[in-house]
Design an enzyme around this catalytic site. Structure first.
Site, PDB file in Angstrom:
ATOM      1  N   GLU A 259       0.915  -0.953  -0.071  1.00 39.07           N
ATOM      2  CA  GLU A 259      -0.021  -0.023   0.103  1.00 39.07           C
ATOM      3  C   GLU A 259       0.719   1.282   0.143  1.00 39.07           C
ATOM      4  O   GLU A 259       1.506   1.845   0.877  1.00 39.07           O
ATOM      5  CB  GLU A 259      -0.700  -0.035   1.166  1.00 39.07           C
ATOM      6  CG  GLU A 259      -1.716  -1.164   1.315  1.00 39.07           C
ATOM      7  CD  GLU A 259      -2.853  -1.169   0.220  1.00 39.07           C
ATOM      8  OE1 GLU A 259      -3.070  -0.128  -0.648  1.00 39.07           O
ATOM      9  OE2 GLU A 259      -3.648  -2.254   0.220  1.00 39.07           O
ATOM     10  N   CYS A 293      -2.593   8.614   2.722  1.00 40.35           N
ATOM     11  CA  CYS A 293      -2.502   8.232   1.447  1.00 40.35           C
ATOM     12  C   CYS A 293      -3.576   8.311   0.577  1.00 40.35           C
ATOM     13  O   CYS A 293      -3.483   8.764  -0.667  1.00 40.35           O
ATOM     14  CB  CYS A 293      -2.129   6.815   1.484  1.00 40.35           C
ATOM     15  SG  CYS A 293      -3.304   5.910   2.433  1.00 40.35           S
TER      16      CYS A 293
END
Length: 502
Positions: A259, A293
């Protein structure tokens, strides 16, 4: 502070799984609050000897944990969720105090942990395989799923507890044991969670090695990625870090869930509910001080409504409350450290150098802590600085004319995590969600890029890494598939009709 005492945080804390008789760490990490730069406490750095002992104890615990029926493992996870409910307020405050996100977001992060526990409890009864019809008489074919063993989890500072739980709770009901290395910027969050989970394991007479903690910098992470005893590494962080993890883990033919970076955009159509779009944009751009993110980095606006959107954003940015994240009136807390502030300042200079224009914000505030004013800049999508992910509250404004141009701009970056479009036009919406539309792992209509629910699989494409965590069928990444054939007859027919008599 009272919440530190409640969580068992002391002046000096072991950074390797608590309750173990490890040799004392000589090296320590000091944790500082970004709210004013004060030192909170110190945490011991895991030594190589301690690390190997943690792996050995995890291997022993796996023999116990993997043999428990999955619903029984789910019951332990349910109790962890219940314990997190008891500690939600102090743990939320610790997340806020050590990381800097506002208290509502700190509480939300702990709630996300609770939610994934609830999800995992249900999943523990749904680790389904399939049955297939064999071409051979008196044969049965089916597939089943088995745990991998040890799952290594490397998490980042911006979500110091939630991302661990996405992996750990799902992996746990699947029968795996965990070794967790959190960010060296937020080590106390890892210590606090480890203590909470250890209480549940102790109450159930289970080995503490089911959930393990190691602490340190890049070196400790490298031990994990190089370790053939850890079949799966789930890593959250920068693209640069992810490429190194993928190379190392792939080199030993291990598995990885990555990720990595996001360079997320919202497209605002001329047919959008503008006020709704503005609210989502502001939350996505300045929430967690731009350090998610999934933060909104690029705003791609149809030229007919561009000035309206720009003026509305400027008026809001002028009045955003910036300050102590534990103050309930604050909307934007500090950045994580001085390095993050400097990175933002460098990015703002690069914007101007490439021909863009910073139209509001960006300057650091003259007070203790790492506070900055969120910035808005008018840019072109092809600028080098826009192509990068700057982990800071900088929102790029970009114009478009046609939907095709908007989608091309949207997809014209190397990252592919989260995306959104605001429109009341059904054709535009379906175009954006189609194969020719957003190339991201997450694509939304009339909601922003931030705030994913745990029920869906979370992750992105391109240089975001391609991994998936949390909901849907992400559980399969933590297990190995096995195809089984059972011959219940008294002969041995071969597949494909092969005749092989001896």
């Amino acid at each position: 502070m009272e919440f530190l005492k409640t969580l068992g945080i002391e002046g000096i804390n072991p950074g390797t799984s608590t309750g173990r008789k490890h040799h004392e760490s000589k090296e320590t990490i000091s944790s500082f609050t970004p709210t004013n730069g004060d030192k909170i406490a110190t945490v011991g750095v895991t030594t190589r000897e301690q690390y190997d002992q943690v792996v050995e104890e995890a291997q022993k615990a796996y023999k116990v944990w993997s043999q428990m029926p999955a619903p029984q493992r789910g019951e332990i996870v349910r109790q962890i969720g219940q314990k997190l409910r008891e500690y939600k307020e102090p743990l939320g405050k610790l997340v806020t105090y050590e990381m800097g996100k506002i208290y509502q977001e700190g509480l939300g992060e702990v709630q996300e942990m609770i939610d994934i526990c609830d999800f995992a409890v249900g999943q523990s009864r749904m680790l389904y395989g399939k049955t297939m019809h064999s071409e051979r008489p008196q044969h049965r074919m089916y597939e089943q799923w088995h745990p991998l063993g040890i799952v290594g989890i490397i998490s980042a500072f911006n979500f110091p507890v939630a991302v661990w739980s996405w992996n750990a709770m799902i992996a746990a009901v699947c029968g795996n044991v965990m070794i967790w290395k959190g960010s060296e910027k937020t080590p106390l969050c890892g210590v606090a969670v480890q203590k909470i989970v250890a209480k549940v394991l102790k109450e159930n007479n289970l080995p503490e090695g089911i959930f393990n903690l190691v602490t340190g910098d890049r070196e400790v992470g490298e031990w994990m990625t190089e370790d053939e005893r850890i079949p799966l590494i789930s890593a959250t962080g920068s693209i640069r870090m992810g490429k190194e993890v993928a190379k190392t883990v792939g080199g030993r033919l291990g598995k990885s869930i990555l990720e990595l970076g996001g360079n997320n955009a919202i497209i605002i159509s001329e047919d959008a509910d503008i006020e709704m779009a503005i609210r989502a944009t502001v939350f996505g751009a300045v929430g967690t001080c731009g350090q998610r993110c999934t933060s909104t980095r690029r705003l791609i606006v149809q030229e007919s409504v561009y000035d309206q959107v720009k003026d509305r954003l400027l008026s809001i940015y002028e009045n955003i409350s910036i300050g102590d994240p534990l103050d309930e009136n604050t909307l934007v807390g500090p950045m994580i450290d001085q390095g993050a502030v400097d990175q933002m300042q460098n990015a703002l200079k690069e914007i101007e150098k490439e021909g863009g224009k910073v139209i509001t914000g960006g300057e650091p505030l003259d007070e203790d802590g790492f506070y900055v004013k969120p910035a808005i800049a008018e840019v072109e999508n092809h600028y080098d600085i826009v192509q990068e992910e700057t982990f800071a509250p900088i929102l790029y404004l970009i114009k478009y004319k046609t939907l095709d141009e908007a989608i091309e701009l949207h997809n014209g970056v190397k990252q592919g995590l989260s995306s959104a479009m605001f429109t009341l036009n059904m054709r535009e919406a379906e175009n954006f969600l189609s194969a020719r539309g957003s190339d991201c792992g997450i694509a939304n209509i009339n909601i922003g890029t931030s705030g994913a629910e745990i029920g869906g699989a979370f992750g992105g494409e391109k240089e975001t890494g391609g991994g998936r965590e949390s909901g849907s069928d992400a559980w399969k990444a933590y297990m190995r598939r096995q195809t089984n054939t059972m011959n219940w007859g008294d002969s041995l027919p071969l597949a494909q009709g092969i005749d092989f008599d001896v």
